[in-house]
Design a protein around this motif. Structure first.
Motif, PDB file in Angstrom:
ATOM      1  N   ALA A 299       6.205   1.322   5.887  1.00  0.00           N
ATOM      2  CA  ALA A 299       5.601   2.653   5.791  1.00  0.00           C
ATOM      3  C   ALA A 299       5.953   3.518   6.996  1.00  0.00           C
ATOM      4  CB  ALA A 299       4.088   2.525   5.657  1.00  0.00           C
ATOM      5  N   VAL A 300       6.002   2.887   8.169  1.00  0.00           N
ATOM      6  CA  VAL A 300       6.313   3.629   9.398  1.00  0.00           C
ATOM      7  C   VAL A 300       7.802   3.948   9.496  1.00  0.00           C
ATOM      8  CG1 VAL A 300       6.338   3.503  11.916  1.00  0.00           C
ATOM      9  CG2 VAL A 300       4.343   2.663  10.647  1.00  0.00           C
ATOM     10  N   LEU A 301       8.647   2.955   9.231  1.00  0.00           N
ATOM     11  CA  LEU A 301      10.093   3.135   9.401  1.00  0.00           C
ATOM     12  C   LEU A 301      10.721   4.024   8.333  1.00  0.00           C
ATOM     13  CD1 LEU A 301      11.114  -0.513  10.416  1.00  0.00           C
ATOM     14  CD2 LEU A 301      10.884   1.483  11.902  1.00  0.00           C
ATOM     15  N   PHE A 302      10.280   3.868   7.099  1.00  0.00           N
ATOM     16  CA  PHE A 302      10.903   4.618   5.995  1.00  0.00           C
ATOM     17  C   PHE A 302      10.107   5.850   5.574  1.00  0.00           C
ATOM     18  CE2 PHE A 302      12.329   0.180   5.533  1.00  0.00           C
ATOM     19  CZ  PHE A 302      13.691   0.369   5.680  1.00  0.00           C
ATOM     20  N   ASN A 303       8.936   6.040   6.190  1.00  0.00           N
ATOM     21  CA  ASN A 303       8.144   7.251   5.989  1.00  0.00           C
ATOM     22  C   ASN A 303       7.863   7.537   4.506  1.00  0.00           C
ATOM     23  OD1 ASN A 303       6.743   9.451   7.074  1.00  0.00           O
ATOM     24  ND2 ASN A 303       8.461  10.839   6.723  1.00  0.00           N
ATOM     25  N   TRP A 304       7.609   6.484   3.711  1.00  0.00           N
ATOM     26  CA  TRP A 304       7.332   6.703   2.290  1.00  0.00           C
ATOM     27  C   TRP A 304       5.842   6.922   2.023  1.00  0.00           C
ATOM     28  CZ3 TRP A 304       4.696   2.924  -0.800  1.00  0.00           C
ATOM     29  CH2 TRP A 304       4.418   1.723  -0.155  1.00  0.00           C
ATOM     30  N   ILE A 305       5.028   6.777   3.081  1.00  0.00           N
ATOM     31  CA  ILE A 305       3.618   7.128   3.016  1.00  0.00           C
ATOM     32  C   ILE A 305       3.387   8.347   3.911  1.00  0.00           C
ATOM     33  CG2 ILE A 305       1.248   6.398   3.501  1.00  0.00           C
ATOM     34  CD1 ILE A 305       2.405   4.846   1.230  1.00  0.00           C
ATOM     35  N   ASP A 306       2.784   9.376   3.356  1.00  0.00           N
ATOM     36  CA  ASP A 306       2.486  10.590   4.110  1.00  0.00           C
ATOM     37  C   ASP A 306       1.688  10.234   5.362  1.00  0.00           C
ATOM     38  OD1 ASP A 306       1.194  13.076   5.001  1.00  0.00           O
ATOM     39  OD2 ASP A 306       1.930  13.919   3.121  1.00  0.00           O
ATOM     40  N   GLU A 307       2.048  10.837   6.496  1.00  0.00           N
ATOM     41  CA  GLU A 307       1.381  10.535   7.772  1.00  0.00           C
ATOM     42  C   GLU A 307      -0.131  10.754   7.700  1.00  0.00           C
ATOM     43  OE1 GLU A 307       3.164  12.691  10.940  1.00  0.00           O
ATOM     44  OE2 GLU A 307       5.075  11.609  10.851  1.00  0.00           O
ATOM     45  N   ARG A 308      -0.551  11.716   6.850  1.00  0.00           N
ATOM     46  CA  ARG A 308      -1.983  12.001   6.731  1.00  0.00           C
ATOM     47  C   ARG A 308      -2.755  10.818   6.162  1.00  0.00           C
ATOM     48  NH1 ARG A 308      -1.798  17.121   2.962  1.00  0.00           N
ATOM     49  NH2 ARG A 308      -0.131  15.824   2.083  1.00  0.00           N
ATOM     50  N   TYR A 309      -2.062   9.963   5.410  1.00  0.00           N
ATOM     51  CA  TYR A 309      -2.738   8.864   4.722  1.00  0.00           C
ATOM     52  C   TYR A 309      -2.299   7.488   5.213  1.00  0.00           C
ATOM     53  CZ  TYR A 309      -3.200  12.910   1.645  1.00  0.00           C
ATOM     54  OH  TYR A 309      -3.439  14.169   1.152  1.00  0.00           O
ATOM     55  N   LEU A 310      -1.541   7.456   6.305  1.00  0.00           N
ATOM     56  CA  LEU A 310      -1.008   6.189   6.799  1.00  0.00           C
ATOM     57  C   LEU A 310      -2.118   5.224   7.219  1.00  0.00           C
ATOM     58  CD1 LEU A 310       1.450   4.464   7.481  1.00  0.00           C
ATOM     59  CD2 LEU A 310       1.529   5.579   9.738  1.00  0.00           C
ATOM     60  N   VAL A 311      -3.124   5.720   7.933  1.00  0.00           N
ATOM     61  CA  VAL A 311      -4.225   4.868   8.393  1.00  0.00           C
ATOM     62  C   VAL A 311      -4.982   4.285   7.199  1.00  0.00           C
ATOM     63  CG1 VAL A 311      -6.412   4.814   9.643  1.00  0.00           C
ATOM     64  CG2 VAL A 311      -4.483   6.083  10.588  1.00  0.00           C
ATOM     65  N   LEU A 312      -5.164   5.091   6.169  1.00  0.00           N
ATOM     66  CA  LEU A 312      -5.851   4.622   4.964  1.00  0.00           C
ATOM     67  C   LEU A 312      -5.041   3.552   4.251  1.00  0.00           C
ATOM     68  CD1 LEU A 312      -7.105   8.071   3.585  1.00  0.00           C
ATOM     69  CD2 LEU A 312      -8.413   6.363   4.879  1.00  0.00           C
ATOM     70  N   PHE A 313      -3.734   3.737   4.224  1.00  0.00           N
ATOM     71  CA  PHE A 313      -2.843   2.745   3.621  1.00  0.00           C
ATOM     72  C   PHE A 313      -2.943   1.415   4.371  1.00  0.00           C
ATOM     73  CE2 PHE A 313       1.324   0.638   3.902  1.00  0.00           C
ATOM     74  CZ  PHE A 313       1.534   0.313   2.569  1.00  0.00           C
ATOM     75  N   VAL A 314      -2.934   1.484   5.709  1.00  0.00           N
ATOM     76  CA  VAL A 314      -3.034   0.275   6.540  1.00  0.00           C
ATOM     77  C   VAL A 314      -4.371  -0.423   6.298  1.00  0.00           C
ATOM     78  CG1 VAL A 314      -3.157  -0.593   8.905  1.00  0.00           C
ATOM     79  CG2 VAL A 314      -1.458   1.136   8.292  1.00  0.00           C
ATOM     80  N   LEU A 315      -5.440   0.354   6.203  1.00  0.00           N
ATOM     81  CA  LEU A 315      -6.776  -0.209   5.971  1.00  0.00           C
ATOM     82  C   LEU A 315      -6.826  -0.966   4.640  1.00  0.00           C
ATOM     83  CD1 LEU A 315      -9.825  -0.462   6.613  1.00  0.00           C
ATOM     84  CD2 LEU A 315     -10.135   1.755   5.481  1.00  0.00           C
ATOM     85  N   LEU A 316      -6.313  -0.357   3.590  1.00  0.00           N
ATOM     86  CA  LEU A 316      -6.315  -1.005   2.275  1.00  0.00           C
ATOM     87  C   LEU A 316      -5.444  -2.254   2.273  1.00  0.00           C
ATOM     88  CD1 LEU A 316      -6.136   1.998  -0.228  1.00  0.00           C
ATOM     89  CD2 LEU A 316      -8.011   0.373   0.052  1.00  0.00           C
ATOM     90  N   LEU A 317      -4.288  -2.164   2.903  1.00  0.00           N
ATOM     91  CA  LEU A 317      -3.380  -3.306   2.954  1.00  0.00           C
ATOM     92  C   LEU A 317      -4.024  -4.466   3.710  1.00  0.00           C
ATOM     93  CD1 LEU A 317      -0.552  -4.193   2.073  1.00  0.00           C
ATOM     94  CD2 LEU A 317       0.308  -3.386   4.288  1.00  0.00           C
ATOM     95  N   PHE A 318      -4.740  -4.140   4.786  1.00  0.00           N
ATOM     96  CA  PHE A 318      -5.441  -5.184   5.555  1.00  0.00           C
ATOM     97  C   PHE A 318      -6.493  -5.882   4.689  1.00  0.00           C
ATOM     98  CE2 PHE A 318      -9.227  -6.287   8.082  1.00  0.00           C
ATOM     99  CZ  PHE A 318      -8.681  -7.304   8.853  1.00  0.00           C
ATOM    100  N   SER A 319      -7.216  -5.120   3.885  1.00  0.00           N
ATOM    101  CA  SER A 319      -8.267  -5.714   3.054  1.00  0.00           C
ATOM    102  C   SER A 319      -7.698  -6.723   2.064  1.00  0.00           C
ATOM    103  CB  SER A 319      -9.036  -4.621   2.303  1.00  0.00           C
ATOM    104  OG  SER A 319      -8.222  -3.986   1.334  1.00  0.00           O
ATOM    105  N   TYR A 320      -6.475  -6.513   1.635  1.00  0.00           N
ATOM    106  CA  TYR A 320      -5.853  -7.435   0.684  1.00  0.00           C
ATOM    107  C   TYR A 320      -5.426  -8.751   1.334  1.00  0.00           C
ATOM    108  CZ  TYR A 320      -5.613  -4.760  -3.659  1.00  0.00           C
ATOM    109  OH  TYR A 320      -5.927  -4.116  -4.824  1.00  0.00           O
ATOM    110  N   THR A 321      -5.382  -8.806   2.663  1.00  0.00           N
ATOM    111  CA  THR A 321      -5.035 -10.076   3.309  1.00  0.00           C
ATOM    112  C   THR A 321      -6.103 -11.133   3.025  1.00  0.00           C
ATOM    113  OG1 THR A 321      -6.105  -9.465   5.400  1.00  0.00           O
ATOM    114  CG2 THR A 321      -3.761  -8.916   5.157  1.00  0.00           C
ATOM    115  N   PHE A 322      -7.318 -10.691   2.686  1.00  0.00           N
ATOM    116  CA  PHE A 322      -8.396 -11.626   2.358  1.00  0.00           C
ATOM    117  C   PHE A 322      -8.234 -12.222   0.959  1.00  0.00           C
ATOM    118  CE2 PHE A 322     -10.055  -9.282   5.881  1.00  0.00           C
ATOM    119  CZ  PHE A 322     -10.898 -10.157   6.543  1.00  0.00           C
ATOM    120  N   SER A 323      -7.220 -11.759   0.241  1.00  0.00           N
ATOM    121  CA  SER A 323      -6.969 -12.314  -1.100  1.00  0.00           C
ATOM    122  C   SER A 323      -6.592 -13.788  -1.028  1.00  0.00           C
ATOM    123  CB  SER A 323      -5.866 -11.524  -1.809  1.00  0.00           C
ATOM    124  OG  SER A 323      -4.614 -11.685  -1.150  1.00  0.00           O
ATOM    125  N   ALA A 324      -6.321 -14.301   0.158  1.00  0.00           N
ATOM    126  CA  ALA A 324      -6.034 -15.732   0.310  1.00  0.00           C
ATOM    127  C   ALA A 324      -7.178 -16.586  -0.239  1.00  0.00           C
ATOM    128  CB  ALA A 324      -5.789 -16.070   1.781  1.00  0.00           C
TER     129      ALA A 324
END
Length: 432
Positions: A102-127
């Motif tokens: 997301a950071v290197l290829f800028n495919w997530i708008d900067e305004r929503y990057l933190v939200l994207f990271v938060l959601l992605l982190f929550s999915y790590t608990f899918s283990a």
């Protein structure tokens, strides 16, 4: 084990969804109406973008775990410990890759990057989802179903409250992330309550063995996620977030019934394994009956939804989402292939054809991406819906005709909906 046990197990999954669907639908209506097409589009875009990474975190273990736990009952702790270790490592690695992309290829708008990271982190608990498969192997989905419904109800109330009172997309996504974390951790707590004597004692040798089994499923799961969710991601990048909002309303309605084949096949998966071990002919007959039934179930749902699409969207979502109706009338027909694919995915596992799962899902993903690139600029959401249907048909039916090991099941898929199963069983009754 008696067949009635499997019906009982399936009933709990179906009852769960029959309760969850109205809750989810009401929540979706509130979110869509209060956020409007643009912000509801942002919400849907971020959910879809994160979902694409989920198969990498799951590491292809889901269906394999049920089969392993059913077949190797004396190694339950070893299986669960090793699977949890693999999933935790895969989740951490995927989180790092997702954020970096997301950071290197800028495919997530900067305004929503933190939200994207938060959601992605929550999915790590899918283990911790592995404990859900322990319940499946025990043919006891009742406690899981009840817990999921209560969790959904609680967090749905929180989401609606946040949107109505605070009108905050950030808070809404925080609640969404919290729901995921709590939901996954509850699987572990439930397993402990139901006397799953779990001790973290992973086996390196078994880990290598199970990774070999899952290797094809990892990438096939990623491919499946791509062709199921890439349409919303590409709409959000090629078109506008409002277009995503309009499209996601249609897709939500279209996908509402997908729980039916998944619930049925999930509950009967152990039965299919035992059927294969007991009688090859009975196993094939069961496959033919299921495929025909799933196909007609999908067609029936598609006909009904197509006829009432305009009224549904107008009444529930309002005039802002009128364009969703025509998208829904097209997209819902892809469900016919999704219904049959639910069984085919399990069949590929039972037959040890995991590599073919990757081939078919990968083909579907590539076709979907190419068609989206061609159709979205000109037709928007309607184009994305047609791209989805075509890619589903190729991945879940047409591609099965091209290898000797799968052509027979492809013929069964084609003829089972139109003739009684016994008339097409001769195509697969002989062992290879």
């Amino acid at each position: 084990m008696k067949l009635t046990t499997y019906f009982y197990n399936a009933n709990w999954l179906i009852i769960e969804k029959l309760i969850s669907l109205p809750i989810g639908l009401i929540t979706s209506i509130f979110l869509a109406r209060y956020l409007g097409p643009e912000y509801f589009g942002v919400f849907s875009f971020l959910i879809s973008a994160v979902y694409i990474f989920l198969p990498l975190m799951q590491f292809g273990l889901n269906s394999v775990l049920t089969k392993e736990l059913v077949s190797l009952t004396d190694k339950t702790n070893e299986i669960l410990s090793t699977a949890l270790s693999i999933r935790l490592l895969a989740s951490i690695f995927t989180f790092i890759v997702g954020v970096a992309s997301a950071v290197l290829f800028n495919w997530i708008d900067e305004r929503y990057l933190v939200l994207f990271v938060l959601l992605l982190f929550s999915y790590t608990f899918s283990a911790f989802d592995i404990f859900n498969f322990w319940f499946e192997s025990k043919k006891n989905n009742r406690p899981v179903a009840i817990t999921r419904v209560l969790t959904l109800l609680l967090f749905s109330i929180l989401k609606v409250t946040v949107v109505i009172k605070f009108e905050s997309l950030n808070l809404l996504l925080l609640v969404q992330a919290t729901e995921l974390i709590v939901g996954y951790l509850l699987y572990y707590l439930l397993a402990k309550i139901y006397q799953c004597h779990f001790k973290w004692q992973p086996s390196y040798a078994y880990g290598k063995q199970i990774i070999k089994k899952c290797w094809w499923l990892i990438f096939s799961g990623l491919a499946a996620a791509l062709y199921m969710k890439i349409d919303q991601v590409m709409l959000g990048t090629i078109a506008t977030k409002s277009e995503v909002g309009i499209y996601s309303v249609a897709v939500r309605f279209s996908e509402m019934s997908y729980f039916l084949p998944v619930a049925i096949v999930t509950a009967f998966f152990p039965f299919l394994i035992e059927r294969k071990q007991a009688s090859f002919t009975a196993y094939n007959k069961t496959l033919a009956i299921f495929l025909g039934g799933l196909c007609w179930l999908g067609i029936s749902v598609a006909i009904v939804v197509t006829l009432i699409a305009t009224y549904l969207i107008k009444i529930l979502y309002g005039t802002e989402y009128d364009a969703s109706a025509s998208i829904l009338a097209v997209h819902v027909w892809g469900g016919v292939f999704v219904y049959m694919r639910a069984l085919l995915s399990k069949w590929l596992i039972i037959e040890d054809l995991l590599y073919f799962s990757l081939v078919t899902q990968g083909t579907g993903a590539i076709v979907n991406i190419l068609l989206n690139l061609i159709l979205i600029p000109q037709y928007g959401g309607i184009g994305a819906a047609w791209a989805t249907i075509i890619s589903l048909a190729i991945a879940s039916w047409f591609s099965f005709f091209f290898t000797k090991k799968t052509v027979k099941i492809a013929i069964i898929m084609t003829c089972a909906p139109f003739v009684f199963p016994k008339h097409c069983l001769s195509l697969i009754n002989k062992k290879k």
